[in-house]
Design an enzyme around this catalytic site. Structure first.
Site, PDB file in Angstrom:
ATOM      1  CB  SER A  58      -0.910   0.027   1.239  1.00  0.00           C
ATOM      2  OG  SER A  58      -1.728  -1.104   1.291  1.00  0.00           O
TER       3      SER A  58
HETATM    4  N1  SAH Z   1      -0.643  -5.139   3.838  1.00  0.00           N
HETATM    5  C1  SAH Z   1       0.157  -5.463   2.710  1.00  0.00           C
HETATM    6  C2  SAH Z   1      -0.479  -5.095   1.378  1.00  0.00           C
HETATM    7  C3  SAH Z   1      -1.757  -5.744   1.164  1.00  0.00           C
HETATM    8  S1  SAH Z   1      -2.180  -6.195  -0.485  1.00  0.00           S
HETATM    9  C4  SAH Z   1       1.533  -4.837   2.753  1.00  0.00           C
HETATM   10  O1  SAH Z   1       1.814  -4.065   3.694  1.00  0.00           O
HETATM   11  O2  SAH Z   1       2.349  -5.127   1.881  1.00  0.00           O
HETATM   12  C5  SAH Z   1      -3.482  -7.272   0.011  1.00  0.00           C
HETATM   13  C6  SAH Z   1      -3.043  -8.622   0.458  1.00  0.00           C
HETATM   14  O3  SAH Z   1      -4.195  -9.297   0.943  1.00  0.00           O
HETATM   15  C7  SAH Z   1      -2.501  -9.479  -0.682  1.00  0.00           C
HETATM   16  O4  SAH Z   1      -1.249  -9.990  -0.356  1.00  0.00           O
HETATM   17  C8  SAH Z   1      -3.550 -10.576  -0.811  1.00  0.00           C
HETATM   18  O5  SAH Z   1      -3.024 -11.816  -1.240  1.00  0.00           O
HETATM   19  C9  SAH Z   1      -4.091 -10.650   0.579  1.00  0.00           C
HETATM   20  N2  SAH Z   1      -5.424 -11.267   0.687  1.00  0.00           N
HETATM   21  C10 SAH Z   1      -6.443 -11.204  -0.187  1.00  0.00           C
HETATM   22  N3  SAH Z   1      -7.496 -11.892   0.274  1.00  0.00           N
HETATM   23  C11 SAH Z   1      -7.135 -12.406   1.470  1.00  0.00           C
HETATM   24  C12 SAH Z   1      -7.796 -13.216   2.440  1.00  0.00           C
HETATM   25  N4  SAH Z   1      -9.049 -13.660   2.265  1.00  0.00           N
HETATM   26  N5  SAH Z   1      -7.122 -13.565   3.548  1.00  0.00           N
HETATM   27  C13 SAH Z   1      -5.832 -13.143   3.754  1.00  0.00           C
HETATM   28  N6  SAH Z   1      -5.167 -12.379   2.876  1.00  0.00           N
HETATM   29  C14 SAH Z   1      -5.805 -12.007   1.753  1.00  0.00           C
END
Ligand code: SAH
Length: 237
Positions: free
Chosen positions: A89
């Site tokens: 993000s």
């Molecule tokens: N917080 C992260 C960026 C998030 S991008 C950082 O600091 O880099 C969103 C992330 O959520 C992705 O890696 C994606 O694979 C994950 N994601 C999506 N659906 C999810 C779910 N149901 N449970 C856990 N993670 C999930």
């Protein structure tokens, strides 16, 4: 614009109105000056003021959470790709979510969507009780290794569908969701302490979502709209 690339870019600035537990992360490096500039020009300037959040954002070496080929863009005012169609993000969004979740030392905090591990590291600069869940196994593994190597040893990470939260570790003082569901997951609301905060983007995949701050008061919840955002969708297994 592909939603995966613009993840977590805040679409309106209207809303923008300690324990540093990891010596390795706090050590000066070649990017320290860029980090200080990032905090002043992107985060303080948009109204984030919690000193613990600002200190955490100054400490975590963001470039180490992206591929080396992206290091020169690591402190820019944008999200960046981390593989598997996912993104780290935008710095401001990480700071805003951490501030609005009111994370304090000693708080038990859950993050859904570990991704690169960057948001988890920012949380772990503030409290030593951080739990994070990622659904994509290789991303989860990479983030775990990276966080361990950087000294965030108390942080707990698992590979699972974060929709269901982490019941064995609940209740939480704060829960941050960094991928967008199309509705507020009831299991997450159910895992908040009384007075606990849930920060979650909610909306249709690929379209503008709303970032919500939900505060639990007994069996009632207070909702605050924090503005429009664009996150990758919360996947379901
Ligand atoms: N917080 C992260 C960026 C998030 S991008 C950082 O600091 O880099 C969103 C992330 O959520 C992705 O890696 C994606 O694979 C994950 N994601 C999506 N659906 C999810 C779910 N149901 N449970 C856990 N993670 C999930």
């Amino acid at each position: 614009m592909r939603p995966s690339i613009v993840t977590a870019v805040f679409l309106s600035w209207a809303v923008a109105a300690a324990c540093s537990c990891n010596a390795s992360a706090a050590a000066p490096d070649a990017f320290a000056a860029q980090r200080l500039h990032m905090v002043e020009s992107q985060i303080v300037s948009r109204g984030v003021a919690d000193p613990r959040v600002l200190e955490a954002m100054r400490n975590v070496p963001r470039h180490l959470f992206v591929d080396r080929s992206l290091w020169d863009r690591a402190y820019g005012d944008h999200a960046l790709p981390i593989g598997y169609g996912q993104t780290i993000s935008q710095p401001y969004i990480v700071a805003l979510m951490t501030e609005r979740a009111q994370v304090s030392p000693g708080d038990r905090v859950l993050e859904i969507g570990t991704g690169s591990g960057y948001q988890a590291a920012v949380l772990a600069e503030i409290t030593d009780q951080v739990y994070t869940i990622e659904i994509i196994e290789p991303l989860a593994r990479q983030a775990r290794d990276r966080l361990r190597a950087l000294g965030y040893r108390r942080l707990q990470a698992r590979t699972a569908d974060g929709y269901f939260g982490w019941p064995e570790a609940a209740p939480f003082d704060a829960i941050l969701v960094t991928a967008a569901p199309d509705h507020i997951p009831p299991p997450l609301l159910g895992q908040l302490k009384d007075g606990g905060r849930l920060v979650v983007p909610v909306g249709p995949p690929g379209l503008v979502q709303t970032l919500w701050l939900i505060t639990r008061h007994g069996d009632r919840n207070a909702f605050e709209n924090l503005g429009p955002v664009l996150f990758v969708p919360l996947r379901r297994r």
